[in-house]
Design a protein around this motif. Structure first.
Motif, short mmCIF file in Angstrom:
data_model
loop_
_atom_site.label_atom_id
_atom_site.label_comp_id
_atom_site.label_asym_id
_atom_site.label_seq_id
_atom_site.Cartn_x
_atom_site.Cartn_y
_atom_site.Cartn_z
N ALA A 23 0.47 -1.14 -0.11
CA ALA A 23 -0.07 0.01 0.13
C ALA A 23 0.58 1.16 -0.04
CB ALA A 23 -0.73 -0.32 1.45
N THR A 24 1.82 0.95 0.62
CA THR A 24 3.42 2.55 1.10
C THR A 24 3.57 2.83 -0.36
OG1 THR A 24 3.36 2.13 3.57
CG2 THR A 24 4.56 3.22 2.61
N ASN A 25 4.00 1.68 -1.14
CA ASN A 25 5.16 1.02 -1.96
C ASN A 25 3.63 2.13 -3.47
OD1 ASN A 25 5.50 -0.88 -4.29
ND2 ASN A 25 7.40 0.34 -3.81
N ASN A 26 2.86 1.30 -3.64
CA ASN A 26 1.53 1.50 -4.68
C ASN A 26 1.30 3.42 -4.56
OD1 ASN A 26 0.19 1.05 -6.82
ND2 ASN A 26 -1.52 2.19 -5.07
N MET A 27 1.79 3.69 -3.35
CA MET A 27 0.93 5.33 -2.88
C MET A 27 2.28 6.02 -3.12
SD MET A 27 2.18 7.98 -0.72
CE MET A 27 2.72 7.57 0.37
N ILE A 28 3.61 5.63 -3.28
CA ILE A 28 4.65 6.31 -3.62
C ILE A 28 4.57 6.79 -4.86
CG2 ILE A 28 6.96 6.38 -3.31
CD1 ILE A 28 7.17 5.42 -0.60
N GLY A 29 4.43 4.86 -5.36
CA GLY A 29 4.77 5.04 -7.66
C GLY A 29 3.35 5.76 -8.15
N THR A 30 2.33 5.70 -7.40
CA THR A 30 1.28 6.73 -8.47
C THR A 30 1.47 7.73 -8.09
OG1 THR A 30 -0.29 6.10 -6.44
CG2 THR A 30 0.59 4.24 -8.03
N THR A 31 1.81 8.59 -6.94
CA THR A 31 1.76 9.81 -5.59
C THR A 31 3.02 10.32 -6.36
OG1 THR A 31 0.23 9.08 -4.20
CG2 THR A 31 0.94 11.36 -4.65
N THR A 32 4.18 10.00 -6.44
CA THR A 32 4.96 11.05 -6.64
C THR A 32 4.86 11.11 -8.63
OG1 THR A 32 6.34 9.54 -5.36
CG2 THR A 32 7.46 10.71 -7.24
N PRO A 33 4.63 10.68 -9.59
CA PRO A 33 4.47 11.45 -10.80
C PRO A 33 3.76 12.54 -10.40
CG PRO A 33 4.29 9.15 -10.91
CD PRO A 33 4.48 9.17 -9.94
N LEU A 34 2.51 12.40 -10.10
CA LEU A 34 1.07 13.41 -10.08
C LEU A 34 2.22 14.88 -9.31
CD1 LEU A 34 -1.78 11.09 -9.09
CD2 LEU A 34 -1.35 12.79 -10.89
N LEU A 35 2.39 14.54 -8.22
CA LEU A 35 3.84 15.59 -7.77
C LEU A 35 5.02 16.07 -8.69
CD1 LEU A 35 4.60 16.73 -4.73
CD2 LEU A 35 5.87 15.62 -4.94
N THR A 36 4.87 15.39 -9.48
CA THR A 36 5.77 16.52 -10.22
C THR A 36 5.23 16.71 -11.33
OG1 THR A 36 6.93 14.03 -11.67
CG2 THR A 36 7.68 14.08 -9.34
N LYS A 37 3.72 16.40 -11.69
CA LYS A 37 3.45 17.04 -12.69
C LYS A 37 2.94 17.96 -12.26
CE LYS A 37 1.87 16.89 -17.04
NZ LYS A 37 2.36 17.49 -18.86
N TYR A 38 2.00 17.79 -11.29
CA TYR A 38 1.40 19.09 -11.03
C TYR A 38 1.71 20.10 -9.88
CZ TYR A 38 -1.86 16.49 -13.49
OH TYR A 38 -2.02 15.75 -15.17
N ASP A 39 2.60 19.63 -9.15
CA ASP A 39 3.19 20.20 -7.88
C ASP A 39 5.04 21.04 -8.79
OD1 ASP A 39 1.36 20.22 -6.52
OD2 ASP A 39 2.06 19.91 -3.99
N LEU A 40 5.18 20.27 -9.34
CA LEU A 40 6.52 20.79 -9.17
C LEU A 40 6.85 20.62 -10.42
CD1 LEU A 40 8.67 18.01 -7.91
CD2 LEU A 40 8.13 20.55 -6.98
N LEU A 41 5.64 20.77 -11.55
CA LEU A 41 5.57 21.30 -12.91
C LEU A 41 6.62 20.93 -14.09
CD1 LEU A 41 5.10 25.32 -12.46
CD2 LEU A 41 3.34 23.53 -12.46
N PHE A 42 6.80 19.63 -13.55
CA PHE A 42 8.17 18.49 -14.87
C PHE A 42 6.45 18.32 -15.85
CE2 PHE A 42 10.92 16.00 -11.75
CZ PHE A 42 11.81 17.14 -11.59
N PRO A 43 7.77 17.96 -17.17
CA PRO A 43 7.07 18.14 -18.28
C PRO A 43 7.11 15.93 -18.00
CG PRO A 43 9.14 17.89 -18.79
CD PRO A 43 9.16 18.86 -17.55
N ASN A 44 5.79 16.13 -19.59
CA ASN A 44 5.69 14.01 -19.61
C ASN A 44 7.40 13.39 -19.62
OD1 ASN A 44 3.19 14.42 -18.61
ND2 ASN A 44 2.60 14.36 -20.48
N TYR A 45 8.31 14.12 -20.32
CA TYR A 45 9.15 13.29 -20.41
C TYR A 45 10.12 12.98 -19.36
CZ TYR A 45 12.56 17.06 -20.30
OH TYR A 45 13.36 18.06 -20.39
#
Length: 396
Positions: A23-45
């Motif tokens: 549960a913890t591992n999945n949260m990190i794996g699925t939420t980190t991309p969202l954090l980087t995309k929408y909070d840290l403004l990373f492009p998709n690549y």
């Protein structure tokens, strides 16, 4: 009776540590991309490159550390790694565009010393029949965590931003750390330690079959982990909690599938694998064709079925094709191969989305799935593994 109680007690430990850790591992794996995309403004690549970098480090820890260490050393590092995850979760809350790389890489390294050892711990207790039941229980715990975890996070996202999610999963990481002291590790061979014959392990028909079988699903799944919520927000313009909710029906059907496999461990593995592959193909086609959020949810529901079946079927192929002495190395290389896919696929998919769009990139996943399915079918039917009959007590 005492043996049965001990097995039941250990089964509870396996279920709980697997649940909390995944549960913890999945949260990190699925939420980190969202954090980087929408909070840290990373492009998709860059989102894809970060996922690939994490998996690369995870692969190193699996192949060059976990698979090569004696049992007692692995046990010590297993406990330390669980403690490290507990310490790292608060740092995600404070992460910036630089520190997120360091935090994520440390997390990937730690999980490379955690997940293969939980799998091995679930496969070494009792006779073959008991071990297979514990293996399926292990996969059931995986699926249970992947239903409850996303449901919990979907609710949290109606009240909190992505950064706070990492803090609210600390209690589950604490459970994993506490139970890490209880996990069983296989004894090392008596006398001088025998080096693992890598070539022999990699030629093992059970391992090769498992690698091919799991690849038909792990390729799209690593994409879903990093990009499916981004896909939902980009294509259907839904809120962040509805985008993340797409994991719920996906993991719910996965859970129900694994529950069925816990009750009825299959003797023959080929037929359920072919059905799983067919559902994967159908689900990806529907995902590409979906014109609204409701149809998208239907496609995710269908795709959850092979997610629930392919992994346990693959672990059964390893269990039936390897000895206990080979099991840790085989499981490590099995996880490592998934790591290789996890390095290449997210980065390539991220680049593809910037070039041709995220919807068409999803459709292109059909090419590797169908190709690998053909190779698996030819290899497995000639492997002789389908004639294996697990040891089943007459009182069953």
């Amino acid at each position: 009776m005492r043996i049965n109680r001990e097995i039941a007690h250990y089964a509870i430990i396996i279920f709980l540590i697997t649940f909390a850790t995944r549960a913890t591992n999945n949260m990190i794996g699925t939420t980190t991309p969202l954090l980087t995309k929408y909070d840290l403004l990373f492009p998709n690549y860059l989102v894809g490159f970060l996922a690939s970098a994490v998996t690369a480090v995870n692969l190193v820890s699996i192949v060059f550390v976990n698979a090569r260490l004696p049992s007692q050393t692995r046990r010590l590092l297993f406990i330390i790694s669980n403690a490290l995850i507990l310490a790292l979760l608060p740092t995600y809350f404070l992460a910036n565009s630089f520190s997120i790389w360091i935090i994520s890489i440390l997390t990937g390294f730690a999980y490379g010393l955690i997940m293969p050892n939980i799998l091995t711990s679930a496969s070494i207790v009792g006779d073959q029949f008991t071990a297979e039941r514990l293996l399926v229980l292990y996969t059931l715990a995986l699926s249970t965590s992947l239903v409850i975890g996303p449901l919990f996070e979907t609710y949290l996202l109606t009240h909190f931003g992505y950064r706070y999610i990492f803090l609210l999963f600390i209690p589950l990481a604490l459970v994993s750390f506490a139970l890490s002291f209880k996990a069983h590790f296989p004894p090392d061979p008596k006398g001088p330690r025998r080096n693992v014959n890598v070539k022999q392990i990699l030629r093992n028909k059970g391992l090769i079959s498992a690698l091919l079988a799991n690849s038909t699903y792990s390729i799209p799944f690593v994409v879903f982990t990093a990009f499916i919520a981004i896909y939902a927000q980009s294509i259907y313009h839904v809120s962040r909690y509805l985008a993340y909710f797409s994991f719920v029906p996906f993991f719910l059907t996965s859970f129900l599938t694994r529950l069925y496999l816990t009750i009825r461990v299959p003797r023959g593995l080929f037929k359920p694998m072919i059905i799983s592959i067919a559902l994967t193909i159908i689900g990806i086609i529907l995902l590409y064709l979906s014109q609204n959020y409701a149809a998208f949810i239907v496609s995710m529901t269908i795709l959850g079925i092979p997610h629930g079946s392919v992994y346990p079927l693959s672990t059964l192929m390893i269990s039936r094709g390897t000895s206990i002495e080979e099991r840790n190395a085989a499981n490590s290389y099995f996880a490592a191969f998934q790591g290789v896919l996890g390095i290449a696929v997210p980065a390539l998919f991220g680049i593809s989305t910037d070039l041709i769009g995220i919807r068409l990139s999803m459709a292109l996943l059909l090419i590797p799935v169908i190709t690998i399915a053909i190779i698996f079918t030819r290899f497995y039917l000639g492997s002789g593994l389908e004639t294996f009959k697990p040891e089943i007590p007459s009182s069953r």
